[in-house]
Scaffold this active site. Sequence first.
Site, PDB file in Angstrom:
ATOM      1  N   SER A 173      76.146  42.134 -62.839  1.00 43.02           N
ATOM      2  CA  SER A 173      74.764  41.850 -63.524  1.00 43.02           C
ATOM      3  C   SER A 173      74.885  41.003 -64.463  1.00 43.02           C
ATOM      4  O   SER A 173      75.416  39.823 -64.355  1.00 43.02           O
ATOM      5  CB  SER A 173      74.168  43.195 -64.010  1.00 43.02           C
ATOM      6  OG  SER A 173      72.918  43.279 -64.437  1.00 43.02           O
ATOM      7  N   THR A 174      74.315  41.259 -65.759  1.00 43.46           N
ATOM      8  CA  THR A 174      74.316  40.234 -66.866  1.00 43.46           C
ATOM      9  C   THR A 174      75.734  39.526 -67.108  1.00 43.46           C
ATOM     10  O   THR A 174      76.887  40.278 -67.156  1.00 43.46           O
ATOM     11  CB  THR A 174      74.011  40.949 -68.201  1.00 43.46           C
ATOM     12  OG1 THR A 174      72.846  41.760 -67.876  1.00 43.46           O
ATOM     13  CG2 THR A 174      73.663  39.816 -69.186  1.00 43.46           C
ATOM     14  N   HIS A 200      72.398  41.297 -59.525  1.00 40.97           N
ATOM     15  CA  HIS A 200      70.966  41.297 -59.923  1.00 40.97           C
ATOM     16  C   HIS A 200      70.541  40.132 -60.240  1.00 40.97           C
ATOM     17  O   HIS A 200      70.730  39.599 -61.405  1.00 40.97           O
ATOM     18  CB  HIS A 200      71.057  42.228 -61.241  1.00 40.97           C
ATOM     19  CG  HIS A 200      71.536  43.786 -60.960  1.00 40.97           C
ATOM     20  ND1 HIS A 200      72.083  44.653 -62.073  1.00 40.97           N
ATOM     21  CD2 HIS A 200      71.990  44.471 -59.944  1.00 40.97           C
ATOM     22  CE1 HIS A 200      72.436  45.715 -61.533  1.00 40.97           C
ATOM     23  NE2 HIS A 200      72.468  45.591 -60.004  1.00 40.97           N
ATOM     24  N   MET A 294      74.570  44.977 -67.793  1.00 37.25           N
ATOM     25  CA  MET A 294      73.957  46.144 -68.701  1.00 37.25           C
ATOM     26  C   MET A 294      73.390  47.154 -67.959  1.00 37.25           C
ATOM     27  O   MET A 294      73.086  46.881 -66.440  1.00 37.25           O
ATOM     28  CB  MET A 294      72.566  45.535 -69.443  1.00 37.25           C
ATOM     29  CG  MET A 294      71.735  44.807 -68.266  1.00 37.25           C
ATOM     30  SD  MET A 294      70.167  44.271 -69.134  1.00 37.25           S
ATOM     31  CE  MET A 294      69.492  45.541 -69.724  1.00 37.25           C
ATOM     32  N   ASP A 297      74.318  50.763 -63.002  1.00 40.56           N
ATOM     33  CA  ASP A 297      74.507  50.705 -61.556  1.00 40.56           C
ATOM     34  C   ASP A 297      75.830  50.294 -61.251  1.00 40.56           C
ATOM     35  O   ASP A 297      76.528  49.564 -62.107  1.00 40.56           O
ATOM     36  CB  ASP A 297      73.522  49.348 -61.310  1.00 40.56           C
ATOM     37  CG  ASP A 297      73.587  49.063 -59.843  1.00 40.56           C
ATOM     38  OD1 ASP A 297      73.501  49.976 -59.146  1.00 40.56           O
ATOM     39  OD2 ASP A 297      73.532  47.931 -59.403  1.00 40.56           O
TER      40      ASP A 297
END
Length: 358
Positions: A173-174, A200, A294, A297
């Site tokens: 993700s991030t 993501h 973040m 998940d």
Amino acid sequence: MSDRATRAVVVDDSHFMRTLLSDMLEDGDVTVVDTAANGAEAVAAVREHRPDVVTMDLQMPEVDGLEAVERIMDDKPTPILMLSAHTADGADVTFEALEKGAVDFFTKPGGEVSTRMSSKEDQLVRKVKAVAEADVSGRGAVAVDSTGGSAAGSVATDTREYRDGATVVIASSTGGPTVVESLVGSLPRDADLRVLVVQHMPDAFTSRFADRLDAASEYDVSEATGGDRIGGGEVLVAPGGKHLVVAGAGGGRLRTKLNEDPPEHGVRPAADVTMRSAAETVDGPLVGVVLTGMGADGAAGAEAVHDADGHVLAQDESSSAVFGMPKRAIERGCVDDVLAAGDLPGGILDAVKLEVNA
């Protein structure tokens, strides 16, 4: 970061957007210490105010967002969140910004000047606060060589033998796109892995992301379209807005499908969905990898991989832009190895190597 409010600089060439974004952030307890109408003003504002985070428009006169990112990261490294148009062209430029040091991006619904941004206030505030927590001091591209190891400790692969039918599921993700690109780009083709990537990002971006991975890798990379069958030496990227599910396995290939079931942890695609289905379906060696990001998940999915006798790797805190996802997986007690980003390819190869009795 302390309990004080997050301090932000808002950069956009539209006065309307600067005002709208500032009001949205202030409503979410983010203090806007300054605004800027172009990249040159942004660099000056960062130098003067030392904010925790910058929201950066891409298309601006004089000095655009790309050049501003580069200047800020050279001058006063600061976490930067790009605000990007939800288009394929916007995706290409955004990935360039991430390469130059930006941490993450947020898509503007409806174009460069969008009255629809107000509907995204909660998501924007959460993303700004998460990016503000990123450690960008000394961060750069992950150094990985073609042997599947970091510059500090490369792993020789020319004499290595691998277990057949190994599957790798990557959750990210991030801060993850550049890490995923380096990781996938370093996997040797002779390992013959089947790789599923859940990053993501929205739908206009995942196809471009798959193209970038394909160009950087010895593997054949594509965005999943539904009903794909993936064999050794192939990578599937989950498309934005859809969960990627492993629906069957046989003959050395995986059969996948897509669905639009409700988001998990507020995201779709969710890595937990892909990892759980892989744990239930894959009959060969299975490796789960949880990268920077973040939220939570990937943690439950990593536990499912572990419970299915798979091997789980997590990115370490020092190389993670945001340590949320790896930390949650580690807290579950299901992670076998915690590795720096540059050492993850070698960790994957170690997990799938063929054990030879002396």
